[in-house]
Structure formats: structure tokens, C-alpha cells
Design a protein around this motif. Structure first.
Motif, PDB file in Angstrom:
ATOM      1  N   ASN A   7      -1.712  15.199   6.628  1.00 13.55           N
ATOM      2  CA  ASN A   7      -2.231  16.477   7.110  1.00 13.55           C
ATOM      3  C   ASN A   7      -1.109  17.442   7.469  1.00 13.55           C
ATOM      4  O   ASN A   7      -1.173  18.631   7.139  1.00 13.55           O
ATOM      5  CB  ASN A   7      -3.169  16.252   8.301  1.00 13.55           C
ATOM      6  N   GLU A  35       8.871  15.037  11.993  1.00 16.67           N
ATOM      7  CA  GLU A  35       8.235  13.717  11.932  1.00 16.67           C
ATOM      8  C   GLU A  35       9.170  12.740  12.638  1.00 16.67           C
ATOM      9  O   GLU A  35      10.340  12.648  12.288  1.00 16.67           O
ATOM     10  CB  GLU A  35       8.018  13.311  10.466  1.00 16.67           C
ATOM     11  N   THR A  68      -0.559   6.209   9.549  1.00 18.25           N
ATOM     12  CA  THR A  68      -1.860   6.090   8.880  1.00 18.25           C
ATOM     13  C   THR A  68      -1.807   6.438   7.395  1.00 18.25           C
ATOM     14  O   THR A  68      -2.479   5.800   6.576  1.00 18.25           O
ATOM     15  CB  THR A  68      -2.886   6.999   9.587  1.00 18.25           C
ATOM     16  N   SER A  69      -0.993   7.425   7.048  1.00 17.91           N
ATOM     17  CA  SER A  69      -1.050   7.939   5.676  1.00 17.91           C
ATOM     18  C   SER A  69      -0.441   7.013   4.623  1.00 17.91           C
ATOM     19  O   SER A  69      -0.489   7.329   3.434  1.00 17.91           O
ATOM     20  CB  SER A  69      -0.395   9.328   5.598  1.00 17.91           C
ATOM     21  N   THR A 110      -6.949   2.882   2.200  1.00 17.20           N
ATOM     22  CA  THR A 110      -7.426   2.091   1.053  1.00 17.20           C
ATOM     23  C   THR A 110      -6.978   2.747  -0.254  1.00 17.20           C
ATOM     24  O   THR A 110      -7.122   2.179  -1.321  1.00 17.20           O
ATOM     25  CB  THR A 110      -8.966   1.956   1.113  1.00 17.20           C
ATOM     26  N   LEU A 166      -7.977   5.576  -1.810  1.00 21.72           N
ATOM     27  CA  LEU A 166      -9.003   6.114  -2.694  1.00 21.72           C
ATOM     28  C   LEU A 166      -9.120   7.621  -2.495  1.00 21.72           C
ATOM     29  O   LEU A 166      -9.137   8.099  -1.352  1.00 21.72           O
ATOM     30  CB  LEU A 166     -10.361   5.477  -2.402  1.00 21.72           C
ATOM     31  N   CYS A 216       9.315  15.275  18.480  1.00 20.94           N
ATOM     32  CA  CYS A 216       9.078  16.344  19.450  1.00 20.94           C
ATOM     33  C   CYS A 216       8.856  15.668  20.809  1.00 20.94           C
ATOM     34  O   CYS A 216       7.891  14.923  20.983  1.00 20.94           O
ATOM     35  CB  CYS A 216       7.858  17.164  19.039  1.00 20.94           C
ATOM     36  N   GLY A 240     -10.195  13.406   9.361  1.00 23.61           N
ATOM     37  CA  GLY A 240      -9.871  13.817   7.994  1.00 23.61           C
ATOM     38  C   GLY A 240      -9.630  12.620   7.108  1.00 23.61           C
ATOM     39  O   GLY A 240      -9.560  11.477   7.571  1.00 23.61           O
ATOM     40  N   ILE A 277      -7.423  11.344   3.388  1.00 20.13           N
ATOM     41  CA  ILE A 277      -6.379  11.699   2.417  1.00 20.13           C
ATOM     42  C   ILE A 277      -7.017  12.671   1.404  1.00 20.13           C
ATOM     43  O   ILE A 277      -6.438  13.710   1.063  1.00 20.13           O
ATOM     44  CB  ILE A 277      -5.903  10.428   1.660  1.00 20.13           C
ATOM     45  N   THR A 278      -8.222  12.313   0.952  1.00 20.51           N
ATOM     46  CA  THR A 278      -8.924  13.065  -0.088  1.00 20.51           C
ATOM     47  C   THR A 278      -9.087  14.546   0.253  1.00 20.51           C
ATOM     48  O   THR A 278      -9.045  15.398  -0.633  1.00 20.51           O
ATOM     49  CB  THR A 278     -10.329  12.459  -0.299  1.00 20.51           C
TER      50      THR A 278
HETATM   51  C1  LIG Z   1      -7.676   1.605   7.050  1.00 22.87           C
HETATM   52  C2  LIG Z   1      -7.785   3.004   6.572  1.00 22.87           C
HETATM   53  C3  LIG Z   1      -8.292   3.257   5.299  1.00 22.87           C
HETATM   54  C4  LIG Z   1      -8.392   4.577   4.860  1.00 22.87           C
HETATM   55  N1  LIG Z   1      -8.781   4.792   3.580  1.00 22.87           N
HETATM   56  C5  LIG Z   1      -8.833   6.049   3.098  1.00 22.87           C
HETATM   57  C6  LIG Z   1      -9.150   6.258   1.737  1.00 22.87           C
HETATM   58  O1  LIG Z   1      -9.307   5.324   0.956  1.00 22.87           O
HETATM   59  N2  LIG Z   1      -9.219   7.529   1.303  1.00 22.87           N
HETATM   60  C7  LIG Z   1      -9.006   8.599   2.128  1.00 22.87           C
HETATM   61  O2  LIG Z   1      -9.141   9.720   1.649  1.00 22.87           O
HETATM   62  N3  LIG Z   1      -8.663   8.429   3.429  1.00 22.87           N
HETATM   63  C8  LIG Z   1      -8.568   7.175   3.926  1.00 22.87           C
HETATM   64  N4  LIG Z   1      -8.195   6.959   5.227  1.00 22.87           N
HETATM   65  C9  LIG Z   1      -7.974   8.119   6.102  1.00 22.87           C
HETATM   66  C10 LIG Z   1      -6.562   8.693   5.992  1.00 22.87           C
HETATM   67  O3  LIG Z   1      -5.622   7.681   5.776  1.00 22.87           O
HETATM   68  C11 LIG Z   1      -6.206   9.436   7.278  1.00 22.87           C
HETATM   69  O4  LIG Z   1      -7.209  10.349   7.617  1.00 22.87           O
HETATM   70  C12 LIG Z   1      -4.899  10.224   7.138  1.00 22.87           C
HETATM   71  O5  LIG Z   1      -3.881   9.414   6.624  1.00 22.87           O
HETATM   72  C13 LIG Z   1      -4.478  10.769   8.506  1.00 22.87           C
HETATM   73  O6  LIG Z   1      -3.270  11.452   8.329  1.00 22.87           O
HETATM   74  P1  LIG Z   1      -2.541  12.170   9.527  1.00 22.87           P
HETATM   75  O7  LIG Z   1      -1.520  13.059   8.928  1.00 22.87           O
HETATM   76  O8  LIG Z   1      -3.563  12.809  10.406  1.00 22.87           O
HETATM   77  O9  LIG Z   1      -1.922  10.992  10.410  1.00 22.87           O
HETATM   78  P2  LIG Z   1      -0.583  10.123  10.188  1.00 22.87           P
HETATM   79  O10 LIG Z   1      -0.394   9.733   8.782  1.00 22.87           O
HETATM   80  O11 LIG Z   1      -0.591   9.011  11.188  1.00 22.87           O
HETATM   81  O12 LIG Z   1       0.572  11.139  10.568  1.00 22.87           O
HETATM   82  C14 LIG Z   1       0.836  11.543  11.890  1.00 22.87           C
HETATM   83  C15 LIG Z   1       2.342  11.505  12.086  1.00 22.87           C
HETATM   84  O13 LIG Z   1       2.678  12.144  13.307  1.00 22.87           O
HETATM   85  C16 LIG Z   1       3.890  11.561  13.749  1.00 22.87           C
HETATM   86  N5  LIG Z   1       4.116  11.873  15.160  1.00 22.87           N
HETATM   87  C17 LIG Z   1       3.367  11.477  16.215  1.00 22.87           C
HETATM   88  N6  LIG Z   1       3.896  11.966  17.373  1.00 22.87           N
HETATM   89  C18 LIG Z   1       4.997  12.686  17.033  1.00 22.87           C
HETATM   90  C19 LIG Z   1       5.965  13.432  17.775  1.00 22.87           C
HETATM   91  N7  LIG Z   1       5.897  13.533  19.095  1.00 22.87           N
HETATM   92  N8  LIG Z   1       6.966  14.049  17.082  1.00 22.87           N
HETATM   93  C20 LIG Z   1       7.057  13.963  15.726  1.00 22.87           C
HETATM   94  N9  LIG Z   1       6.157  13.257  14.983  1.00 22.87           N
HETATM   95  C21 LIG Z   1       5.140  12.641  15.612  1.00 22.87           C
HETATM   96  C22 LIG Z   1       3.688  10.088  13.494  1.00 22.87           C
HETATM   97  O14 LIG Z   1       4.914   9.381  13.422  1.00 22.87           O
HETATM   98  C23 LIG Z   1       2.904  10.101  12.182  1.00 22.87           C
HETATM   99  O15 LIG Z   1       3.734   9.831  11.049  1.00 22.87           O
HETATM  100  C24 LIG Z   1      -8.039   5.654   5.707  1.00 22.87           C
HETATM  101  C25 LIG Z   1      -7.525   5.388   6.978  1.00 22.87           C
HETATM  102  C26 LIG Z   1      -7.363   4.079   7.395  1.00 22.87           C
HETATM  103  C27 LIG Z   1      -6.745   3.798   8.714  1.00 22.87           C
END
Ligand SMILES: Cc1cc2nc3c(=O)[nH]c(=O)nc-3n(C[C@H](O)[C@H](O)[C@H](O)COP(=O)(O)OP(=O)(O)OC[C@H]3O[C@@H](n4cnc5c(N)ncnc54)[C@H](O)[C@@H]3O)c2cc1C
Length: 502
Positions: free
Chosen positions: A12, A31, A39-40, A44, A46, A173, A351, A353-354
Motif C-alpha cells: 500500500n 520503511e 504482510t506484503s 497467498t 492471488l 519513523c 486492503g 494486494i489485488t
Molecule cells: C495470510 C495472508 C494471505 C493473504 N492473501 C492475499 C491474497 O492472496 N491476495 C491479496 O490480494 N491479498 C492477500 N492478503 C492481503 C495483503 O497481503 C495485505 O492486505 C497487504 O499486504 C497489506 O499491505 P500493507 O502495505 O498494508 O502492510 P505491510 O506489507 O505489512 O507493510 C507495512 C510496512 O510498514 C512498515 N512500518 C511499520 N512501522 C514503521 C515505522 N515506524 N517506520 C517505517 N516503517 C514502518 C513495516 O515494516 C511494514 O513493512 C493476504 C494477507 C495475509 C496475511
């Protein structure tokens, strides 16, 4: 003064950075670990509408996600590809008519140009029934897509950087100060803390959105996150073919079995409440038992603990809608936009990935007044790096590379084309013999690729290369992995400037 500072280098955060940078905004993304290190990279993988969300009446989410499948497929056909899913009809589970109805909606809600529609299957005749238990006579095959999730993050970050965004990894941060018209961010990198200023802040810290909010909002704000862990097991390949299975469990949940990295089958996932006190998300014994038992209900040959080669877990940063069960909490994204109490801040919850691209677009539209930009959808037609070829053109891309570099094994060229698409030609541009590839580490990894990943995709360590920019770690023995670590140790401190990348 940046226009926009983004906390979080998951899908995101990088999606918003790319969209904003493409509009000419001055963007900083921090980051604290590696890109996609949470999480990203633990999904899975997909690009899907989410068939099961129909049961929870999440029609908006499903429509939005289904529409995105082919947009993303066209933008990055190297790391995203179509996949067929076999859904067996099983006695005592959802009846065939309900599955057919769900799949009819799934086929028609979001529209399709490339992906084929649903077909009924006779599992006793169709080869895709071969690895399954013989009580399963009927089923359906439907379409979704596969994505290399961590690569989607690093390529999106690279595109953002190519468009002018500043992407800083290993940059945490640690403090936020909210002024009336700008933010002060304290960023800690390699033990040194610096201050940056930005007019607008995006909190895309995934599972850490609440702790990041607490850095500036010391009021007793209610936590808005519902943290739900999901785990996967990776076992030796359970069946031939490039299709996946979706199995219904007796608890009403579903699990997937998906071909993975040529030699393996990926099985997941679970829904377990998670708290910060648990530390790094890891699979529990109960989750292992659950996944083995659920898959063994369907495969002829049971899945046992001994089959497990690797596991991974991630935490879904869901918006707490106070659902009773973790499986039914909304998977759609929710924004919390606050521009009343000082400089604007947008916090992102949930949210997929999709839906990351539409999330980014909606984020920019929400911030359009604060950032003084319009909300046109420029990313819809834009390729990600290496993705400028037709979705059905992958094989001919590999053929071209084989003609140009006949001394490189086709399996290596195939893997490079999957990872880098048309950028493979840039990586190999000056290669006229195997020696030009540099040190060989095994599993088809050469020094030239490591240097590209450091130079163009923000990789800093062996782990970044072996487990996120690629999954080569799965194919290498300990000695081979160690050799990659030693290569990094020989380069000294993690600085691009220290590496001769010319
Ligand atoms: C088991 C599982 C299966 C899933 N399967 C699917 C799927 O098949 N298809 C799909 O579309 N979605 C899927 N999802 C959902 C998708 O993976 C998540 O919605 C998405 O990855 C969330 O991304 P994000 O950027 O919000 O979080 P993250 O990827 O966690 O990124 C947040 C980042 O913020 C950083 N951060 C935190 N605090 C600080 C700070 N103070 N300073 C600097 N950096 C910081 C962290 O280190 C982290 O890297 C799945 C999720 C899970 C858990």
C-alpha cells in the motif's frame, strides 16, 4: 519540504508513492525493514476477486478486485499470470447449485477479456481429479491470477523511484510532530536520526498503523486494527499440472493448494487472532495440524508434517468492524482521513494486494485538495518495470532471450524473464559469455543479478535477495546461501556507493 511522506514499504505504501510521484509530487517513503518484509510478502499471492467474500455479501470488494485482475495482469505480465482453480463439490459442504451461482456471479461481476470463464468438471475423468480422493466426482474450474507479491512491491517501489520518489529502506519513523501546515518526521537509519518535513502524511504501516498513530496522537484513541495472522506451509509438489485447488473445510473456511516455485505446493491459509506481544508472526503447531488435516481431507496422499519444507506467516492489518470471527472481518480497505487538527494525515486499514492500485488512486483522490493535484487514473494504463509485453507473449520473450544468449541455460532465462520481464535484456545487455555473469552461487543465481537488485530494487542483504526479490532460498542448500551472505560481507557497509555497479 516533501509534499507527501509515507510510512511503510508494503504494497500500500509503495502503491501510493508510485501514484503520487507520477503526478510530479515530491514524495518520501520510509520503511523500517526491507520492502515487503512483512504482510506484503506473506500473502497467498492471488490477484483475485475473493470467491468466499461473496458469502459475506462483500459485493463491492469483489467487483473492485475482479476488475483489477486484468488491469494488473496487463501491467506486469511477468510476475502476474492467469491460474485455473479447481473447486470440488463435496457432500456436506456448500451444495453444487450454490457454488454454481457464486461462480456465475464471479464470472460476471467484474468483467473479463483475457481470463476464461467457469467450466464444470467430471473429476473422475478429468486429469485434475487424479490426485484427489475418489468420493469427489464433480467440480468446477474457474479463473483468477497468481502474483509474485514481494516482487510486485519492489517493482512498484522502483517505478516510484524512477518517477522521482525517494525510497528509504532500513529507515524507521521514530517520532512524529504535527504542525498546523506540515509534519516533522524523525527517521532513524543505521543508528543516526534525522528530521524530514512533509506537508501531508500517509500512515501505511500495515499491522503497525495504530502504533504509528500513537507517535503523534497521545490521546486515548481507540485501536482501529484487527490483527489476524495467516500462515502457509510449503510441501514437496503434491500433483502435476499448473492448476490450483480450492478446498472447503468443515469449519466453513476454505484453503488453497497452489503449484509453487516449480518443485513445491503451497497450502494455506489460516485466520488466527494476533497481538504485538507474540513478536514476529510464526506458524503455530495448531495451524500446521489444521492445514495438514484440511488438505488431507482432499488429496489421496495425506499431507504430513514430514512433507513440510518451509512455512511463512503474515498479519492482516484489517479494519476492526467488530465481527465475531476473524474469518468474517471485512477484507476491504478503510481510510481514516484527518485534516481538522493540523497538517493532514491519511491512515490506511486493510486492503488486498489485488486492490493496491485502486487504493492508491483513492488515497490520492482523498488528498487531492491537500496536495493540489487532480485525480485522473494514470496508473490504469501504465506498465510496471519489465512488464511492457503482452500477457500471452511470455514464451516468445524467453525464445528471444534464448536466441540472443544461447550459452545461458533456458531454465535460467525463463526464471529471469519471470522475475524481470523485458528488463532481462537490460540486465544481460553486456553479457557475451558465461564469465560475464560473474560469480555463480547455485540455483542459477549469478553476481550480475545481485548487482542489479542492489542497484535497481533496493536490496541490501542476502535475505532480501534470496527470500523477497526471489525465492531462490528455497532452491539453495545452506552452503550456497552462505556464499551469498559472504559476498555481501565482502562488499562492506550496505551502501550502493561502495559497490562498483558500473
Ligand atoms: C495470510 C495472508 C494471505 C493473504 N492473501 C492475499 C491474497 O492472496 N491476495 C491479496 O490480494 N491479498 C492477500 N492478503 C492481503 C495483503 O497481503 C495485505 O492486505 C497487504 O499486504 C497489506 O499491505 P500493507 O502495505 O498494508 O502492510 P505491510 O506489507 O505489512 O507493510 C507495512 C510496512 O510498514 C512498515 N512500518 C511499520 N512501522 C514503521 C515505522 N515506524 N517506520 C517505517 N516503517 C514502518 C513495516 O515494516 C511494514 O513493512 C493476504 C494477507 C495475509 C496475511
Amino acid at each position: 519540504m516533501y509534499d507527501l511522506a509515507i510510512i511503510g514499504g508494503g504494497i500500500n505504501g509503495v502503491g501510493i508513492a508510485r501514484d503520487a510521484a507520477g503526478r510530479g509530487l515530491k514524495v518520501l517513503l520510509v520503511e523500517r525493514d526491507d520492502l515487503a518484509s512483512h504482510t506484503s510478502s506473506a500473502s497467498t499471492k492471488l490477484v483475485h476477486g475473493g470467491l468466499r467474500y461473496l458469502e459475506h455479501y462483500e459485493f463491492n470488494l469483489v467487483r473492485k478486485a475482479l476488475k483489477e485482475r486484468e488491469v494488473l495482469l496487463r501491467a506486469a505480465p511477468h510476475i502476474i499470470w492467469p491460474m485455473r482453480f479447481v473447486l470440488p463439490v463435496d457432500e456436506g459442504m456448500r451444495p453444487a447449485w450454490l457454488l454454481r451461482l457464486g461462480l456465475f456471479l464471479y464470472d460476471h461481476l467484474g468483467g473479463r477479456d483475457i481470463l476464461p470463464g467457469t467450466r464444470s468438471l467430471d473429476l473422475l475423468r478429468d486429469r485434475r481429479g487424479d490426485p484427489l480422493q475418489k468420493r469427489l466426482r464433480k467440480g468446477f474450474a474457474y479463473s483468477d491470477c497468481w502474483v509474485e507479491d514481494a516482487r510486485l512491491v519492489s517493482l512498484t517501489a522502483r517505478d516510484a523511484a524512477d518517477r522521482g520518489a525517494e525510497i528509504r529502506t532500513r529507515a524507521e519513523c521514530v517520532a512524529l510532530d504535527r504542525g498546523t501546515d506540515h509534519w516533522n518526521l524523525q527517521i532513524r537509519e543505521q543508528g543516526v536520526t534525522t528530521t524530514e518535513q512533509a506537508k501531508v502524511l500517509v500512515n501505511a504501516a500495515g499491522p503497525w498503523v495504530d502504533p504509528v498513530t500513537a507517535l503523534y496522537d497521545r490521546s486515548n484513541h481507540a485501536a482501529k486494527l484487527r490483527l489476524v495472522k495467516g500462515s502457509h506451509i510449503v510441501v514437496k509438489r503434491k500433483y502435476q499440472g499448473d492448476h490450483s485447488y480450492i478446498f472447503q473445510n468443515s469449519d466453513g473456511r476454505i484453503i488453497f493448494a497452489i503449484p509453487y516455485e516449480d518443485d513445491y505446493t503451497l497450502i494455506g491459509t489460516t485466520d488466527q487472532p494476533w497481538t504485538y506481544a507474540e513478536g514476529e508472526a510464526k506458524i503455530s503447531d495448531d495451524e500446521i495440524d489444521y492445514l495438514c488435516a484440511a488438505a488431507s481431507e482432499y488429496f489421496l496422499k495425506p499431507v504430513t508434517r514430514e512433507d513440510i519444507q518451509w512455512t511463512y506467516s503474515g498479519v492482516r492489518p484489517l479494519f476492526d468492524d467488530h465481527s465475531r470471527s476473524a474469518a468474517t472481518v471485512t477484507r476491504d480497505f478503510v481510510f481514516d482521513y484527518d485534516n481538522d487538527n493540523g497538517a493532514p494525515v491519511l491512515s490506511i486499514f486493510g486492503g488486498k494486494i489485488t486492490t493496491y492500485r485502486v487504493l492508491a488512486l483513492q488515497a490520492i483522490r482523498t488528498l487531492s485538495d491537500a496536495l493540489d493535484v487532480d485525480g485522473d487514473d494514470w496508473t490504469k494504463e501504465a506498465h510496471l518495470p519489465g512488464g511492457d509485453f503482452r500477457p500471452d507473449g511470455f514464451d516468445s520473450l524467453v525464445d528471444q532471450y534464448e536466441d540472443r544468449w544461447p550459452f545461458i541455460d533456458r531454465s535460467i532465462l525463463h526464471r529471469l524473464a519471470r522475475a524481470y520481464g523485458t528488463d532481462t535484456a537490460n540486465i544481460l545487455a553486456d553479457v557475451t559469455s558465461l564469465t560475464d555473469l560473474g560469480q555463480s552461487f547455485g540455483a542459477g543465481l549469478y553476481e550480475i543479478e545481485i548487482r542489479w537488485l542492489i542497484d535497481r530494487e533496493f536490496a541490501c542483504t542476502a535475505e532480501d535477495i534470496l527470500w523477497r526479490r526471489s525465492k531462490l532460498g528455497l532452491h539453495m542448500n545452506e552452503g550456497e546461501q552462505r556464499a551469498v551472505e559472504q559476498w555481501f560481507e565482502r562488499q562492506g557497509p550496505l551502501s550502493k556507493a561502495n559497490l562498483d555497479l558500473s
